[in-house]
Design a protein around this motif. Structure first.
Motif, short mmCIF file in Angstrom:
data_model
loop_
_atom_site.label_atom_id
_atom_site.label_comp_id
_atom_site.label_asym_id
_atom_site.label_seq_id
_atom_site.Cartn_x
_atom_site.Cartn_y
_atom_site.Cartn_z
N UNK A 306 7.60 -3.45 20.67
CA UNK A 306 6.39 -3.68 21.46
C UNK A 306 5.19 -3.83 20.51
N UNK A 307 5.16 -4.89 19.74
CA UNK A 307 4.10 -5.04 18.73
C UNK A 307 2.69 -5.02 19.30
N UNK A 308 2.50 -5.52 20.52
CA UNK A 308 1.16 -5.52 21.11
C UNK A 308 0.70 -4.08 21.41
N UNK A 309 1.63 -3.24 21.85
CA UNK A 309 1.28 -1.85 22.12
C UNK A 309 1.00 -1.11 20.82
N UNK A 310 1.75 -1.43 19.79
CA UNK A 310 1.50 -0.80 18.50
C UNK A 310 0.11 -1.17 18.00
N UNK A 311 -0.24 -2.43 18.17
CA UNK A 311 -1.57 -2.89 17.75
C UNK A 311 -2.65 -2.15 18.54
N UNK A 312 -2.41 -1.96 19.83
CA UNK A 312 -3.37 -1.23 20.66
C UNK A 312 -3.53 0.20 20.17
N UNK A 313 -2.40 0.84 19.81
CA UNK A 313 -2.46 2.21 19.29
C UNK A 313 -3.27 2.27 18.00
N UNK A 314 -3.13 1.26 17.16
CA UNK A 314 -3.88 1.21 15.90
C UNK A 314 -5.39 1.20 16.14
N UNK A 315 -5.82 0.57 17.21
CA UNK A 315 -7.25 0.42 17.48
C UNK A 315 -7.93 1.75 17.80
N UNK A 316 -7.16 2.74 18.17
CA UNK A 316 -7.74 4.06 18.47
C UNK A 316 -8.00 4.86 17.19
N UNK A 317 -7.37 4.49 16.10
CA UNK A 317 -7.51 5.28 14.88
C UNK A 317 -8.85 5.03 14.19
N UNK A 318 -9.32 6.06 13.53
CA UNK A 318 -10.54 5.97 12.72
C UNK A 318 -10.23 6.62 11.37
N UNK A 319 -9.82 5.80 10.43
CA UNK A 319 -9.38 6.33 9.14
C UNK A 319 -10.51 7.00 8.37
N UNK A 320 -11.72 6.55 8.55
CA UNK A 320 -12.85 7.16 7.85
C UNK A 320 -13.04 8.62 8.27
N UNK A 321 -12.79 8.90 9.53
CA UNK A 321 -12.90 10.27 10.04
C UNK A 321 -11.57 11.01 9.97
N UNK A 323 -9.00 10.34 11.74
CA UNK A 323 -8.45 10.43 13.08
C UNK A 323 -7.28 9.45 13.16
N UNK A 324 -6.10 9.93 12.86
CA UNK A 324 -4.89 9.10 12.91
C UNK A 324 -3.84 9.79 13.77
N UNK A 325 -2.93 8.98 14.32
CA UNK A 325 -1.91 9.52 15.21
C UNK A 325 -0.93 10.43 14.49
N UNK A 326 -0.64 10.11 13.24
CA UNK A 326 0.25 10.96 12.45
C UNK A 326 -0.53 11.55 11.29
N UNK A 327 -0.28 12.78 10.92
CA UNK A 327 -1.06 13.43 9.86
C UNK A 327 -0.98 12.69 8.53
N UNK A 328 -2.12 12.43 7.96
CA UNK A 328 -2.23 11.89 6.60
C UNK A 328 -1.60 10.51 6.42
N UNK A 329 -1.44 9.80 7.52
CA UNK A 329 -0.90 8.44 7.40
C UNK A 329 -1.34 7.62 8.61
N UNK A 330 -1.97 6.52 8.36
CA UNK A 330 -2.41 5.65 9.45
C UNK A 330 -1.26 4.77 9.91
N UNK A 331 -1.43 4.19 11.09
CA UNK A 331 -0.39 3.28 11.60
C UNK A 331 -0.32 2.02 10.75
N UNK A 332 -1.43 1.63 10.15
CA UNK A 332 -1.41 0.46 9.24
C UNK A 332 -0.55 0.76 8.02
N UNK A 333 -0.66 1.96 7.49
CA UNK A 333 0.15 2.35 6.33
C UNK A 333 1.63 2.49 6.71
N UNK A 334 1.86 2.93 7.93
CA UNK A 334 3.23 3.20 8.38
C UNK A 334 4.08 1.94 8.44
N UNK A 335 3.45 0.79 8.65
CA UNK A 335 4.23 -0.44 8.83
C UNK A 335 4.24 -1.33 7.59
N UNK A 336 3.86 -0.78 6.46
CA UNK A 336 4.06 -1.52 5.21
C UNK A 336 5.56 -1.67 4.97
#
Length: 379
Positions: A306-321, A323-336
């Motif tokens: 469900x790539x569109x849902x994953x993209x939607x989940x990414x939009x909630x994250x704020x890496x500067x603060x 605020x990521x879904x998983x500790x110490x790793x953003x969803x952008x980093x997770x899909x490298x």
């Protein structure tokens, strides 16, 4: 005290759905009220399951929401996400559960005596959500022990022992009566700081009592409850007292399939291959598609299925603060690519260690993720 209501929450998961089917078929005289706390961020299969259940049960599943959402065009999650100023929920701060599950449920109950039926299975070692409201009592029909820990604590409290013994002679005689009294006499201290030891003794007392007869134990507890303020105190009888069924995961899938409701598609295994090794993944839970309790392999499943849902989940994250879904790793980093490969290989390795269990379900090998999740959401 008024007669209690009988309510059952449908999470969109397999266990609560199977429980609704099971109780509807086995206890058709009980007047169940069904409810669903919609976050607005469920997978499509969850909403389809709700529709299928409504057709099967012949009843509407009431959608619960808080008063402040009335008139809002936003989903419940987005409304509260903004209220919490972009602070993502987490295992340490479950505002999603508090605001979108517990609060509307307790408003729905509205202070009335209520029996809440919970779909924790007989092969699980967890208690589930127990309301702090005195008017709400939880029952666990799939387990050998249908009673919640708060009831057991009252029943086995030393100060209530003489009261309990008055009811024992109705259901026990001879050696069984002596053994039950010996179980009651085993010291237990609910005030001590050693919670682990208290829980161990309580479990020993419980299983020893159940070994002397499940219906006999249930009826003894039921008679005791009539001396309390629990919702069941006003009932002359309770149909589940003589039920000795113990349902495990395989039973849940069987009930869903045999009823025609079907198993939500997100539970079905999907094959993948990495470095010439084959593996399988799926989703282990219902609930929001971006649930923070998901394991890394489940995030990869969401990204690839469900790539569109994953993209939607990414939009909630704020890496500067941070605020990521998983500790110490953003969803952008997770899909490298290198990270995806690492997660998949790790999952294959863990899965291979569990092959000896011979379970046909991937859910058995997702590191016990169901047990780690929020019980209110994932039943």
């Amino acid at each position: 005290m008024n007669k209690p209501r009988h309510v059952l929450g449908i999470s969109g998961g397999k266990d609560s759905a199977a429980l609704a089917i099971y109780l509807n078929d086995k206890y058709p005289t009980l007047n169940f009220e069904y409810y669903f706390c919609d976050t607005g961020k469920e997978l499509d299969e969850t909403y389809q399951l709700i529709e299928n259940l409504e057709s099967y049960l012949g009843k509407k599943i009431l959608k619960l929401e808080n008063d402040e959402l009335k008139g809002s065009k936003e989903s419940p999650f987005d409304f509260y996400f903004k209220s919490f100023r972009g602070y993502l929920p987490s295992p340490q701060a479950r505002w999603c559960t508090a605001m979108m599950k517990i609060k509307p449920f307790e408003k729905f109950v509205s202070g009335k005596p209520t029996i809440s039926y919970v779909g924790i299975r007989g092969d699980e070692e967890r208690e589930g959500y127990i309301s702090r409201e005195a008017n709400i009592q939880s029952i666990f029909p799939f387990r050998r022990n249908i009673w919640s820990n708060d009831v057991l604590t009252e029943f086995f409290t030393p100060g209530n022992q003489s009261k309990v013994q008055e009811f024992l002679t109705t259901y026990h005689r001879g050696n069984d009566l002596d053994r039950f009294i010996a179980i009651l006499n085993e010291p237990i201290d609910f005030e001590r700081n050693n919670k682990t030891e208290t829980e161990k003794v309580l479990k020993r007392k419980l299983h020893g009592s159940l070994d002397l007869g499940i219906p006999e134990f249930n009826r003894t507890v039921f008679d005791f409850l009539k001396t309390t303020e629990y919702p069941l105190a006003t009932e002359v009888d309770f149909e589940l007292l003589d039920n000795e069924d113990i349902l495990v995961r395989e039973d849940i899938f069987r009930i869903l399939r045999e009823s025609g409701i079907g198993v939500p598609k997100y539970y079905e295994k999907v094959e993948f291959e990495v470095d010439g090794q084959k593996g399988e993944y799926a989703r282990s839970r219902s609930g929001c598609f971006f649930c923070f309790f998901q394991q890394k392999i489940e995030w990869i499943w969401l990204y690839e299925q469900h790539p569109n849902l994953y993209k939607e989940a990414m939009e909630y994250e704020n890496e500067e603060e941070n605020f990521t879904w998983t500790p110490n790793e953003s969803l952008a980093e997770l899909i490298q690519p290198a990270r995806i490969k690492q997660i998949k290989l790790g999952h294959i390795q863990r899965s291979s260690k569990e092959e000896s269990k011979k379970s046909p379900y991937l859910l058995d090998i997702l590191e016990g993720t169901e047990r780690d999740g929020c019980n209110t959401c994932f039943l």
